[in-house]
Design a protein around this motif. Structure first.
Motif, PDB file in Angstrom:
ATOM      1  N   VAL A 133      49.987  33.353  36.747  1.00  0.00           N
ATOM      2  CA  VAL A 133      50.011  34.775  37.079  1.00  0.00           C
ATOM      3  C   VAL A 133      50.949  35.481  36.112  1.00  0.00           C
ATOM      4  O   VAL A 133      52.061  35.008  35.854  1.00  0.00           O
ATOM      5  N   VAL A 134      50.485  36.599  35.562  1.00  0.00           N
ATOM      6  CA  VAL A 134      51.266  37.369  34.584  1.00  0.00           C
ATOM      7  C   VAL A 134      51.464  38.784  35.122  1.00  0.00           C
ATOM      8  O   VAL A 134      50.516  39.561  35.208  1.00  0.00           O
TER       9      VAL A 134
ATOM     10  N   ILE B 119      41.537  37.959  35.183  1.00  0.00           N
ATOM     11  CA  ILE B 119      41.380  39.109  36.074  1.00  0.00           C
ATOM     12  C   ILE B 119      42.673  39.918  36.011  1.00  0.00           C
ATOM     13  O   ILE B 119      43.768  39.360  36.108  1.00  0.00           O
ATOM     14  N   VAL B 120      42.544  41.233  35.824  1.00  0.00           N
ATOM     15  CA  VAL B 120      43.709  42.126  35.799  1.00  0.00           C
ATOM     16  C   VAL B 120      43.509  43.207  36.855  1.00  0.00           C
ATOM     17  O   VAL B 120      42.505  43.922  36.833  1.00  0.00           O
ATOM     18  N   TYR B 121      44.465  43.326  37.780  1.00  0.00           N
ATOM     19  CA  TYR B 121      44.374  44.307  38.862  1.00  0.00           C
ATOM     20  C   TYR B 121      44.974  45.639  38.412  1.00  0.00           C
ATOM     21  O   TYR B 121      46.038  45.675  37.800  1.00  0.00           O
ATOM     22  N   LEU B 122      44.287  46.745  38.786  1.00  0.00           N
ATOM     23  CA  LEU B 122      44.650  48.033  38.184  1.00  0.00           C
ATOM     24  C   LEU B 122      44.719  49.198  39.160  1.00  0.00           C
ATOM     25  O   LEU B 122      44.591  50.352  38.751  1.00  0.00           O
ATOM     26  N   ASN B 123      44.948  48.943  40.443  1.00  0.00           N
ATOM     27  CA  ASN B 123      45.195  50.054  41.358  1.00  0.00           C
ATOM     28  C   ASN B 123      46.692  50.369  41.357  1.00  0.00           C
ATOM     29  O   ASN B 123      47.508  49.535  41.742  1.00  0.00           O
TER      30      ASN B 123
ATOM     31  N   TYR C  16      49.409  46.035  41.091  1.00  0.00           N
ATOM     32  CA  TYR C  16      49.103  46.801  39.870  1.00  0.00           C
ATOM     33  C   TYR C  16      49.603  46.103  38.611  1.00  0.00           C
ATOM     34  O   TYR C  16      50.759  45.668  38.543  1.00  0.00           O
ATOM     35  N   ASN C  17      48.715  45.998  37.628  1.00  0.00           N
ATOM     36  CA  ASN C  17      49.015  45.445  36.309  1.00  0.00           C
ATOM     37  C   ASN C  17      49.383  43.963  36.371  1.00  0.00           C
ATOM     38  O   ASN C  17      50.095  43.462  35.505  1.00  0.00           O
ATOM     39  N   ARG C  18      48.904  43.282  37.373  1.00  0.00           N
ATOM     40  CA  ARG C  18      49.075  41.826  37.492  1.00  0.00           C
ATOM     41  C   ARG C  18      47.807  41.141  36.993  1.00  0.00           C
ATOM     42  O   ARG C  18      46.699  41.537  37.365  1.00  0.00           O
ATOM     43  N   ALA C  19      47.961  40.124  36.178  1.00  0.00           N
ATOM     44  CA  ALA C  19      46.828  39.343  35.682  1.00  0.00           C
ATOM     45  C   ALA C  19      46.918  37.925  36.215  1.00  0.00           C
ATOM     46  O   ALA C  19      48.016  37.407  36.466  1.00  0.00           O
TER      47      ALA C  19
ATOM     48  N   LEU D 218      39.784  44.440  36.116  1.00  0.00           N
ATOM     49  CA  LEU D 218      39.018  44.065  34.936  1.00  0.00           C
ATOM     50  C   LEU D 218      38.831  42.563  34.971  1.00  0.00           C
ATOM     51  O   LEU D 218      39.758  41.822  35.323  1.00  0.00           O
ATOM     52  N   ALA D 219      37.648  42.098  34.568  1.00  0.00           N
ATOM     53  CA  ALA D 219      37.384  40.659  34.555  1.00  0.00           C
ATOM     54  C   ALA D 219      36.728  40.262  33.237  1.00  0.00           C
ATOM     55  O   ALA D 219      35.787  40.917  32.777  1.00  0.00           O
ATOM     56  N   ILE D 220      37.267  39.215  32.635  1.00  0.00           N
ATOM     57  CA  ILE D 220      36.712  38.634  31.418  1.00  0.00           C
ATOM     58  C   ILE D 220      36.658  37.126  31.603  1.00  0.00           C
ATOM     59  O   ILE D 220      37.603  36.519  32.128  1.00  0.00           O
ATOM     60  N   TYR D 221      35.562  36.535  31.180  1.00  0.00           N
ATOM     61  CA  TYR D 221      35.390  35.096  31.310  1.00  0.00           C
ATOM     62  C   TYR D 221      35.176  34.487  29.935  1.00  0.00           C
ATOM     63  O   TYR D 221      34.330  34.952  29.161  1.00  0.00           O
ATOM     64  N   TYR D 222      35.939  33.451  29.634  1.00  0.00           N
ATOM     65  CA  TYR D 222      35.866  32.775  28.351  1.00  0.00           C
ATOM     66  C   TYR D 222      35.110  31.458  28.507  1.00  0.00           C
ATOM     67  O   TYR D 222      35.212  30.788  29.542  1.00  0.00           O
TER      68      TYR D 222
END
Length: 261
Positions: free
Chosen positions: A27-28, A141-145, A179-182, A210-214
């Motif tokens: 977790v970032v 996944i990055v949370y943005l509320n 908020y702003n946690r990845a 936001l979600a990105i999958y590698y």
């Protein structure tokens, strides 16, 4: 390295990625700098906008969009940057996973949004990409509320699994979507995940991410699963209608028939 990502926070978190329980993850917090996080949060369209693709059934209630042509400039730039060769190479280096490969089509990724009542049962993500001969490997996944409060629920849960990996056993990690946690996690390790609690937010507040999958090259014994495999919640166990829904949702041929009620 992208100037708007907090590199120190990212690299510190990844020191604990390998060997994390119940599967590799980290977790970032403060993933983006504040200016970028705020812009990305403001870019989300209204929850009732017609651009959304809706999932609305007893195992998943959410809205998503991965349509590049509707992303505002800042969101477009960030998705492009996070899929760039430089960033993907950097992520491969700090995660120890080689190779990692971008999915420029954002299959399953993009904007995700849940309102009050939003839910997502424990599930395993699809294994093999539907268009490419590659395996889904890392979720970002990055949370943005900006206003999210922990009492509104919507936490991401990480479950351990039964010995055969075919069902979730026990929730082991709970990650509030602040908020702003990845969060990054390896989705190839019997990686059962979903919402720990149904979203219980005010009508004007939404769980935005936001979600990105590698991707990576598949091993010889890769699970060929082409759609997500869900598990029933405790109150759904033994319900034949739920079992039938889960079965149809897990098959490429029938999944589209059950996304909505």
């Amino acid at each position: 390295m992208l100037s708007y990502i907090n590199k120190d926070n990212l690299e510190k978190a990844f020191k604990n990625f390998r060997g994390a329980f119940p599967y590799d993850h980290c977790v970032v917090d403060n993933f983006f700098n504040e200016e970028m996080a705020s812009k990305l949060s403001d870019d989300f369209p209204d929850f009732n906008d017609k651009i959304w693709h809706q999932y609305d059934n007893p195992i998943e209630i959410k809205k998503v969009s991965n349509l590049w042509n509707i992303f505002p400039p800042t969101t477009y730039e960030v998705f492009n940057d996070l899929n760039s060769p430089d960033f993907v190479s950097y992520l491969s280096e700090i995660s120890g996973i080689d190779p990692l490969i971008a999915d420029n089509g954002l299959n399953g990724g993009g904007w995700h949004m849940l309102n009050n009542g939003g839910k997502l049962n424990p599930h395993l993500d699809y294994s093999m990409h539907p268009k490419l001969p590659l395996q889904r490997k890392i979720n970002l996944i990055v949370y943005l509320n900006k206003n999210w409060k922990e009492e509104w629920g919507g936490e991401l849960g990480l479950w351990s699994s039964e010995d055969n990996g075919e069902s979730p056993k026990k929730i082991e990690v709970i990650v509030p979507p602040l908020y702003n946690r990845a969060i990054f996690f390896d989705t190839t390790m019997h990686s059962w995940h979903g919402l720990y609690n149904i979203v219980n937010s005010p009508e004007s507040e939404y769980r935005k991410s936001l979600a990105i999958y590698y991707l990576t090259n598949p091993p010889a014994d890769v699970d060929m699963r082409g759609k997500a495999l869900f598990a029933p919640t405790d109150d759904q166990k033994g319900d034949k209608a739920i079992e039938d829904l889960i079965d149809k949702r897990s098959k490429v041929e029938t999944a589209a028939d059950v996304y909505k009620k």
